[in-house]
Design an enzyme around this catalytic site. Sequence first.
Site, mmCIF file in Angstrom:
data_model
loop_
_atom_site.group_PDB
_atom_site.id
_atom_site.type_symbol
_atom_site.label_atom_id
_atom_site.label_comp_id
_atom_site.label_asym_id
_atom_site.label_seq_id
_atom_site.Cartn_x
_atom_site.Cartn_y
_atom_site.Cartn_z
ATOM 1 N N ARG A 122 -42.093 -2.907 -25.763
ATOM 2 C CA ARG A 122 -40.417 -3.478 -25.620
ATOM 3 C C ARG A 122 -39.774 -2.277 -24.956
ATOM 4 O O ARG A 122 -40.056 -1.260 -24.643
ATOM 5 C CB ARG A 122 -40.245 -3.307 -27.262
ATOM 6 C CG ARG A 122 -40.472 -2.411 -28.048
ATOM 7 C CD ARG A 122 -39.095 -1.590 -28.173
ATOM 8 N NE ARG A 122 -39.262 -0.310 -28.836
ATOM 9 C CZ ARG A 122 -39.402 0.822 -28.138
ATOM 10 N NH1 ARG A 122 -39.297 0.895 -26.876
ATOM 11 N NH2 ARG A 122 -39.558 2.037 -28.741
ATOM 12 N N GLU B 164 -30.535 3.087 -30.809
ATOM 13 C CA GLU B 164 -31.418 4.118 -30.714
ATOM 14 C C GLU B 164 -31.650 4.860 -32.180
ATOM 15 O O GLU B 164 -30.667 5.219 -32.437
ATOM 16 C CB GLU B 164 -31.649 4.939 -29.522
ATOM 17 C CG GLU B 164 -32.721 5.144 -29.142
ATOM 18 C CD GLU B 164 -33.466 3.987 -28.556
ATOM 19 O OE1 GLU B 164 -34.265 3.421 -29.115
ATOM 20 O OE2 GLU B 164 -33.069 3.211 -27.189
ATOM 21 N N ASP C 189 -33.080 2.015 -36.553
ATOM 22 C CA ASP C 189 -33.637 1.309 -37.313
ATOM 23 C C ASP C 189 -34.003 1.735 -38.818
ATOM 24 O O ASP C 189 -34.168 1.374 -39.705
ATOM 25 C CB ASP C 189 -35.065 0.474 -36.641
ATOM 26 C CG ASP C 189 -35.972 1.692 -36.044
ATOM 27 O OD1 ASP C 189 -35.645 2.691 -36.094
ATOM 28 O OD2 ASP C 189 -37.083 1.217 -35.601
ATOM 29 N N GLY D 134 -41.939 5.708 -24.010
ATOM 30 C CA GLY D 134 -40.851 5.238 -24.771
ATOM 31 C C GLY D 134 -40.859 3.669 -24.669
ATOM 32 O O GLY D 134 -39.677 3.083 -25.120
ATOM 33 N N SER E 243 -43.287 1.958 -26.341
ATOM 34 C CA SER E 243 -43.976 1.389 -27.376
ATOM 35 C C SER E 243 -45.381 0.873 -27.413
ATOM 36 O O SER E 243 -45.885 0.188 -27.905
ATOM 37 C CB SER E 243 -43.076 0.344 -27.686
ATOM 38 O OG SER E 243 -43.308 0.193 -29.315
ATOM 39 N N SER E 244 -46.207 1.660 -26.252
ATOM 40 C CA SER E 244 -47.577 1.273 -26.019
ATOM 41 C C SER E 244 -48.347 1.453 -27.309
ATOM 42 O O SER E 244 -49.185 0.620 -27.842
ATOM 43 C CB SER E 244 -48.172 2.035 -25.138
ATOM 44 O OG SER E 244 -48.127 3.379 -25.172
ATOM 45 N N ASP F 271 -40.087 -1.635 -33.157
ATOM 46 C CA ASP F 271 -41.378 -1.917 -32.263
ATOM 47 C C ASP F 271 -42.283 -3.041 -32.664
ATOM 48 O O ASP F 271 -42.551 -3.986 -31.769
ATOM 49 C CB ASP F 271 -42.010 -0.561 -31.980
ATOM 50 C CG ASP F 271 -41.192 0.482 -31.605
ATOM 51 O OD1 ASP F 271 -39.933 0.366 -31.542
ATOM 52 O OD2 ASP F 271 -41.629 1.770 -31.729
HETATM 53 C C1 GLA Z 1 -39.816 4.872 -31.926
HETATM 54 C C2 GLA Z 1 -39.746 4.373 -33.410
HETATM 55 C C3 GLA Z 1 -38.841 3.108 -33.658
HETATM 56 C C4 GLA Z 1 -37.430 3.621 -33.038
HETATM 57 C C5 GLA Z 1 -37.319 4.253 -32.053
HETATM 58 C C6 GLA Z 1 -35.807 5.045 -31.719
HETATM 59 O O1 GLA Z 1 -39.942 3.879 -30.821
HETATM 60 O O2 GLA Z 1 -41.141 3.654 -33.516
HETATM 61 O O3 GLA Z 1 -39.020 2.554 -34.840
HETATM 62 O O4 GLA Z 1 -36.917 4.430 -34.321
HETATM 63 O O5 GLA Z 1 -38.164 5.330 -31.795
HETATM 64 O O6 GLA Z 1 -34.981 3.951 -31.630
#
Ligand code: GLA
Length: 458
Positions: A43, A49, A52, A143, A145-146, A190
């Site tokens: 994603r 940022e 969450d 960053g 989200s792999s 993510d």
């Molecule tokens: C990582 C975490 C997410 C979020 C982001 C920052 O990807 O897995 O849950 O906190 O950092 O926004």
Amino acid sequence: MATESPATRRVQVAEHPRLLKLKEMFNSKFGSIPKFYVRAPGRVNLIGEHIDYCGYSVLPMAVEQDLLIAVEPVETYTLQLANTNPLYPDFSTSATNIQIDKTKPLWHNYFLCGLKGIQEHFGLSNLTGMNCLVDGNIPPRSGLSSSSALVCCAGLVTLTVLGMNLTKVELAEICAKSERYIGTEGGGMDQSISFLAEEGTAKLIEFSPLRATNVNLPSGAVFVIANSCVEMNKAATSHFNIRVMECRLAAKLLAKYKSLQWDKVLQLEEVQAKLGISLEEMLLVTEDALHPEPYSPEEICRCLGITLEELRTQILSPNTHDVLIFKLYQRAKHVYSEAARVLQFKKICEEAPENTVQLLGELMNQSHMSCRDMYECSCPELDQLVNICRKFGAEGSRLTGAGWGGCTVSIVPADKLTSFLANVHKAYYQRSDGSLAPEKQSLFATKPGGGALVFLEA
Ligand code: GLA
């Protein structure tokens, strides 16, 4: 939507080059044919940022890059994992005794997180074994989200092997929780977008209860991802957990200041909800209640009336026990202002005024500044890249994901895309000293992609 399960799609594997290649590699690795395939996307977070895990809504979209796993259930109670990328060594373990090593964030541990999450959800001690071949094209440690995509993919693989059913929301919640076995106190963004994404739309993801609402992005703009090529593995350092703990402590101090019952409070959003005031008012409360100078553990203990031992064992995570300074004012200011920017971003997309792209760009720029100055999760390369992107036509540019490296996301007017890509490439990636060797996937335009799926051979 809340009750929907991930889709199963019947495909002619021979017509899908990536599936076909995976099938052939699976055959040469395990000497058999996969029973099914699962994909889960990475994603890009457009805005919102590090909020969450504070309880606030975020606004990501899935990218088309994903994790794909070919699977064959076996009778032996052995889990065998292999990866098409030779950098990731084979792994095998007894499926009845899953151990996740928090000390080293090795690739297979993310698979084990997803598997264990499903196993525990159904209270199963015995799991059938499986052979899995993993193929990913999400740039790792960037960053995007792999790692969560791998957790989600493994969760859906396990569910499918078990022949059980769960909704996308349930899967996202299970996978968000089980990824924490790796030791990082992440929020649920993510995993939620990996399951809940739909092609063509970004999503506002809200928590407690988890839900996703479509956010239609302006047609005159393109979102471009650029990799700073500084790798960041959030499980390998304590940066990420320190921020989570700073937010937790800020929430407790704010609650105490407002005479709320602070000991149960964990998230900054809870303080706002309990006070029933706006985000703007929360910013004022933060200014009154907290000071910009860093807090020592001793000062925090004095404010809350607890001992250092209680702070360590009841509030802090294991890898933040020895942190000596906590910046509570700055972190809370970032969170409340960023939460407000997410809502503004969504509103602008809905109202679509003439200068939509410019307004969204301004919010993204503010978000980056706040991440850089208040949350301190940027790095010099990301700041440089953001500046280059703005210089060559982006209306806004910001770091995306956890930060401290990884990618930026920029909003670029569609008619400037070609020159933007060429100029950014030249300015950031073509260094005269050859010090950056970017991969194919360092700079690319992206569109909202779809969520996790199961593929069956037709
Ligand atoms: C990582 C975490 C997410 C979020 C982001 C920052 O990807 O897995 O849950 O906190 O950092 O926004």
